[in-house]
Design a protein around this motif. Structure first.
Motif, mmCIF file in Angstrom:
data_model
loop_
_atom_site.group_PDB
_atom_site.id
_atom_site.type_symbol
_atom_site.label_atom_id
_atom_site.label_comp_id
_atom_site.label_asym_id
_atom_site.label_seq_id
_atom_site.Cartn_x
_atom_site.Cartn_y
_atom_site.Cartn_z
ATOM 1 N N GLY A 161 -7.076 -10.087 4.179
ATOM 2 C CA GLY A 161 -5.645 -9.974 4.468
ATOM 3 C C GLY A 161 -4.787 -10.257 3.251
ATOM 4 N N VAL A 162 -3.906 -9.330 2.901
ATOM 5 C CA VAL A 162 -3.054 -9.432 1.718
ATOM 6 C C VAL A 162 -1.623 -9.730 2.163
ATOM 7 C CG1 VAL A 162 -2.201 -8.228 -0.313
ATOM 8 C CG2 VAL A 162 -4.534 -7.812 0.493
ATOM 9 N N GLN A 163 -1.010 -10.739 1.535
ATOM 10 C CA GLN A 163 0.366 -11.091 1.853
ATOM 11 C C GLN A 163 1.334 -10.156 1.131
ATOM 12 O OE1 GLN A 163 1.036 -13.390 4.152
ATOM 13 N NE2 GLN A 163 -1.187 -13.707 4.372
ATOM 14 N N GLN A 164 2.562 -10.100 1.644
ATOM 15 C CA GLN A 164 3.578 -9.244 1.052
ATOM 16 C C GLN A 164 3.896 -9.666 -0.374
ATOM 17 O OE1 GLN A 164 4.918 -6.437 2.575
ATOM 18 N NE2 GLN A 164 5.675 -6.088 0.508
ATOM 19 N N SER A 165 3.818 -10.971 -0.660
ATOM 20 C CA SER A 165 4.091 -11.449 -2.021
ATOM 21 C C SER A 165 3.082 -10.909 -3.029
ATOM 22 C CB SER A 165 4.079 -12.982 -2.042
ATOM 23 O OG SER A 165 2.819 -13.473 -1.593
ATOM 24 N N GLU A 166 1.837 -10.727 -2.587
ATOM 25 C CA GLU A 166 0.825 -10.159 -3.471
ATOM 26 C C GLU A 166 1.137 -8.702 -3.785
ATOM 27 O OE1 GLU A 166 -3.311 -11.073 -2.568
ATOM 28 O OE2 GLU A 166 -2.614 -12.519 -1.073
ATOM 29 N N ILE A 167 1.651 -7.975 -2.817
ATOM 30 C CA ILE A 167 2.033 -6.583 -3.060
ATOM 31 C C ILE A 167 3.166 -6.526 -4.083
ATOM 32 C CG2 ILE A 167 2.855 -4.451 -2.004
ATOM 33 C CD1 ILE A 167 0.033 -5.264 -1.168
ATOM 34 N N ASP A 168 4.136 -7.442 -3.951
ATOM 35 C CA ASP A 168 5.223 -7.498 -4.923
ATOM 36 C C ASP A 168 4.687 -7.790 -6.318
ATOM 37 O OD1 ASP A 168 6.905 -7.081 -2.799
ATOM 38 O OD2 ASP A 168 7.362 -9.208 -2.507
ATOM 39 N N GLU A 169 3.705 -8.665 -6.384
ATOM 40 C CA GLU A 169 3.106 -8.999 -7.678
ATOM 41 C C GLU A 169 2.376 -7.800 -8.277
ATOM 42 O OE1 GLU A 169 -0.050 -12.245 -9.555
ATOM 43 O OE2 GLU A 169 0.669 -12.443 -7.488
ATOM 44 N N TRP A 223 -6.306 -0.977 -6.710
ATOM 45 C CA TRP A 223 -6.093 0.295 -6.005
ATOM 46 C C TRP A 223 -6.480 0.163 -4.536
ATOM 47 C CZ3 TRP A 223 -6.785 5.151 -9.437
ATOM 48 C CH2 TRP A 223 -6.077 6.210 -8.897
ATOM 49 N N GLU A 224 -7.556 -0.567 -4.255
ATOM 50 C CA GLU A 224 -7.976 -0.786 -2.875
ATOM 51 C C GLU A 224 -6.895 -1.519 -2.085
ATOM 52 O OE1 GLU A 224 -10.542 -0.860 0.501
ATOM 53 O OE2 GLU A 224 -10.789 0.211 -1.407
ATOM 54 N N VAL A 225 -6.295 -2.525 -2.708
ATOM 55 C CA VAL A 225 -5.242 -3.299 -2.040
ATOM 56 C C VAL A 225 -4.063 -2.393 -1.697
ATOM 57 C CG1 VAL A 225 -3.545 -5.134 -2.347
ATOM 58 C CG2 VAL A 225 -5.915 -5.501 -3.058
ATOM 59 N N ILE A 226 -3.624 -1.605 -2.672
ATOM 60 C CA ILE A 226 -2.465 -0.729 -2.453
ATOM 61 C C ILE A 226 -2.809 0.383 -1.464
ATOM 62 C CG2 ILE A 226 -0.873 0.850 -3.584
ATOM 63 C CD1 ILE A 226 -0.446 -2.150 -4.173
ATOM 64 N N ALA A 227 -4.028 0.930 -1.534
ATOM 65 C CA ALA A 227 -4.427 1.984 -0.599
ATOM 66 C C ALA A 227 -4.436 1.464 0.841
ATOM 67 C CB ALA A 227 -5.803 2.528 -0.981
ATOM 68 N N ARG A 228 -4.892 0.213 1.031
ATOM 69 C CA ARG A 228 -4.861 -0.378 2.365
ATOM 70 C C ARG A 228 -3.430 -0.575 2.846
ATOM 71 N NH1 ARG A 228 -9.500 -4.796 3.591
ATOM 72 N NH2 ARG A 228 -11.317 -3.559 3.003
ATOM 73 N N GLU A 229 -2.597 -1.062 1.945
ATOM 74 C CA GLU A 229 -1.199 -1.288 2.322
ATOM 75 C C GLU A 229 -0.519 0.027 2.696
ATOM 76 O OE1 GLU A 229 1.965 -4.179 2.761
ATOM 77 O OE2 GLU A 229 -0.226 -4.297 2.544
#
Length: 807
Positions: A84-92, A296-302
């Motif tokens: 599970g990825v938090q929104q703050s990590e996406i911002d980072e 890329w995996e994190v962003i693709a999931r998001e």
């Protein structure tokens, strides 16, 4: 054997935790979401802003990947696990991607500018050297003249006496041009100036790197002498139109030497700075390559999460996100537990309701790594209708066995088995490799290849065939005479029965081909009959499951009687003919093909009887088959005709009883409503009648054509055996008669030729052909007997294979 039972669920998700809940559902890979906003434009949905941001990050990652590929830097990703990825990590991630893009852009632009500078300095240096060579050779008599006396012209230019301009460059133009355009430049100048010029060119040995097109280009230097400033301007424009680079070279030799020295110093400085810039750029890219797959995996999931949320609908208060989707019924509890755990910090829970619906669910067949490839074979033809019999399970046995009948050879099957077992035993390491399309197909079907090899070894053992040679494993059932005269035709005496498979005594006999021809042809008919019969029984399973009594009585029963009365009878006669010792009873065995033809053309007449009472049996079977044709054609349409009439009358009575019909006397007299109802009934009955006519014609004709189609089992088996024999005879078989050193040498050479041709032609090419024929027998001859294939594949929302094909 049918697909998994599916349920439609509706989820009410609090807006504050919608992202987290959808993310947890994606990790489960359970829900196929229904698009509740199908009528809404993509750019007008709720999460367009978030998706645009994520698209920009993906664009930046694609830019990084392009630069890595351009510099041949391999992406060696360390094993990672994304939870599970938090929104703050996406911002980072977004911030880091922007910083890296700016940094790389600066380095790449600086690098490109340095390459352009290096190219110009190199070309300038070659131009100076070319001018030096021209003036040093001005005293040679072989210099071509274009302006009267070339020696005088070049001498005056070098002394500075030409044109009185006092220019250090003099009246000439020098530069560099692509070698492919040298001839074009020379022709244009010759026509424009009508030959009033002196043109000199020489090839540059070192290719020049063009950073714009990312390639090395062969170039030539050129020097052009002519008269007049206007002519020189025209020459310059012509050169520039051909993308030539023009350089101002000093006329005086000492100044040219100074120019060369200055260019040498500048080139050294540029090379030093360029190496440092390249090193910095490569270091930056190598650092990116280590973490790029995970980012890329994190962003693709998001991105997948927000795309799924765009399929959901908001409640009236916009405090709840409403989602609908299909879930396997036995996993609804697991889904409920997962979504509750995703919003355990909220006071408002996520609600999962199972809905009653008349919509047809998607088809979901549970598979593992062994059955997945076999299921893909069936799904390539068509996805089974929901809860229809799944042909994938029996295909696991029938597909490789049909292949093995055509490919039967113990040696060739062993080679195929070795290749397949290598893929199976190394599947973990191979699955992590980047594979091309053909190798990926072989790896995906590794278990199919494995069973094909095993079954081919089994049928090769039955055929007593190993690389076209026979094996004497058990005692032969034939005995050859001990005494014979030269030239005498020998007849073997049967003394028993070979324990299993084909007797090796047949190998090498004059009538071996005739015997194996008849044997394999009849076996093909029997295999086709069995394959089609059990496939046809699946239609009964479907009719029973869907409670379609009319299909049982109107399609299955007459179809079964028609098929069994003709081709079941033929198969029974084949087996019976094999069971009779015709030599012992001193009778000629009858031809079954002529028997079947005369059964239709001359009923009641049997010229060569196979058994007692044959004529009566054949007349009865022919009568049953003829009755089945109108039975197939009429029973189902007449049933629906009566059903529609009864429903129309019931509807009319209901309307009259409830006073729902409000028609005027004129309308009643006109009979408009009655005409409309009658038209609807005739149209529906007509559709069913046309469909049943087509079905009847197809079924009756296909019983003949599909049975004959199984003769490909005989034809390809015969062709494979004969081709194997020819290959052995023309290569390795001829080396065994040689002796001495030459015999050893020829044996090694011919063995290599035989083995390579065996693998390439008999295993790869013949194996591919047999596999395609087996595929056709399943798709057309078998699945057409019961398979409806009007379903849609269950495709749950999942995070698996998001980056398939990227790395």
């Amino acid at each position: 054997m049918s697909s998994a039972e599916m349920s439609m669920v509706q989820m009410y998700i609090p807006t504050e935790v919608a992202r987290e809940v959808i993310y947890s559902v994606g990790e489960l890979s359970l829900v196929q979401f229904i698009d509740l906003n199908s009528k809404v434009n993509e750019f007008q949905r709720s999460f367009v802003k978030e998706l645009r941001r994520l698209d920009n990050i993906e664009r930046q990652y694609t830019y990084f990947k392009t630069e890595l590929d351009k510099r041949h830097i391999e992406v060696k990703a360390t094993p990672f696990e994304v939870t599970g990825v938090q929104q703050s990590e996406i911002d980072e991630h977004a911030e880091n991607a922007q910083l890296l893009e700016d940094r790389l852009s600066q380095l790449i632009d600086a690098n490109s500018d340095l390459y352009v500078n290096q190219r110009d300095l190199k070309q300038f240096r070659y131009s100076v050297q070319a001018v030096d060579n021209v003036f040093k050779s001005s005293s040679n008599s072989d210099i071509p003249s274009g302006l009267g006396e070339s020696d005088e012209l070049l001498g005056n230019l070098e002394s500075g006496g030409n044109s009185g301009s006092g220019s250090r460059q003099g009246n000439f133009i020098s530069g560099v041009i692509s070698r492919s355009k040298v001839g074009t430049l020379q022709q244009i100048l010759w026509r424009v100036l009508r030959g009033n010029l002196y043109y000199y060119t020489e090839e540059v040995v070192e290719p020049i790197y063009d950073v714009k097109n990312d390639e090395y280009v062969d170039v030539n230097t050129f020097i052009i002498f002519s008269h007049g400033s206007m002519i020189y301007q025209r020459i310059r424009k012509i050169c520039e139109s051909l993308n030539a680079s023009i350089y101002n070279v000093d006329l005086i030799p000492d100044l040219r030497a100074v120019q060369l020295e200055e260019l040498k110093v500048k080139l050294t400085d540029v090379d030093t700075v360029l190496q440092q810039t390249e090193a910095a750029l490569n270091s930056e890219l190598i650092a990116i390559s280590r973490d790029l797959p995970k980012w890329w995996e994190v962003i693709a999931r998001e991105k997948a999460v927000y795309q799924t949320m765009n399929k959901c609908d908001y409640g009236d208060s916009r405090k709840t996100l409403i989602a609908e989707g299909w879930v396997p019924s036995d996993q609804v509890i697991q889904l409920n537990s997962a979504v509750k755990g995703a919003n355990n910090t909220q006071s408002i829970p996520t609600i999962v309701n199972v809905m009653e619906t008349t919509k047809t669910p998607p088809t979901f067949h549970r598979t593992n790594k062994f059955t997945e490839a076999f299921q893909s074979i069936c799904d390539s033809y068509g996805v089974a209708t929901y809860q229809e019999v799944n042909p994938g399970l029996p295909t696991i046995i029938t597909f490789p066995f049909m292949f093995a009948i055509m490919f039967g050879d113990l040696g060739h099957g062993f080679i195929l088995f070795l290749a397949a077992i290598t893929l199976v035993l190394n599947e973990k390491s191979i699955s992590a490799m980047k594979r091309d399309e053909i190798f990926d197909m072989a790896f995906t079907g590794r278990y199919i290849l494995l069973l094909m090899g095993i079954f081919s070894m089994y049928t090769g053992f039955l055929y007593n065939d190993i690389f076209s040679r026979s094996m004497t494993i058990f005692k032969s059932g034939w005995e050859w005479p001990e005494k014979f005269e030269i030239g005498q035709t020998l007849f073997a005496k049967q003394v028993g029965t070979y324990a299993m498979g084909l007797d090796p005594a047949w190998h090498g006999t004059e009538n071996a081909l005739l015997f194996s021809n008849s044997y394999k042809m009849k076996l093909s008919i029997l295999m086709g009959y069995l394959h089609m019969s059990y496939s046809y029984m699946f239609s009964l399973v479907n009719y029973l499951y869907f409670h379609s009594v009319i299909d049982i009585l109107g399609n299955f029963v007459p179809g079964l009687l028609f098929m069994q009365g003709i081709f079941g009878y033929l198969s029974l006669c084949i087996v019976y003919k094999w069971s009779v010792d015709w030599f012992a009873i001193e009778k000629q065995p009858p031809g079954l093909l002529n028997m079947l033809i005369s059964m239709f053309l001359s009923p009641g007449t049997v010229e060569e009887p196979l058994y007692g009472g044959q004529a009566t049996v054949q007349v009865i079977l022919l009568g049953v088959a003829l009755v089945c044709v109108p039975w197939l054609l009429l029973l189902k349409p007449l049933y629906y005709k009566r059903k529609f009439d009864r429903e129309a009358k019931e509807q009319e009575y209901i309307q009259l009883a409830n006073n729902e019909s409000e028609v005027t006397d004129e309308t009643i007299d006109d009979g408009g409503d009655g005409d409309d109802d009658e038209h609807h009934e005739e149209h529906t009955f007509g559709d069913i009648m046309i469909h049943q006519v087509i079905h009847t014609i197809e079924f009756c004709l296909n019983c003949v054509s599909h049975t004959a189609s199984y003769l490909r089992l005989w034809a390809l088996s015969l062709a494979h055996a004969q081709l194997s024999t020819v290959l052995w005879t023309m290569t390795l078989g001829g080396s065994f008669g040689m002796v001495g050193v030459s015999g050893v040498f020829m044996t090694v050479i011919l063995f290599g030729m035989w083995f390579i041709l065996t693998v390439v032609i008999l295993v790869v090419m013949e194996g591919t052909s047999a596999m395609l024929h087996s595929l056709r027998l399943h798709w057309v001859e078998s699945m057409s007997k019961f398979f409806e294939g009007e379903g849609r594949l269950y495709e749950p929302f999942t995070f698996k294979s998001l980056l398939a094909g990227v790395f």
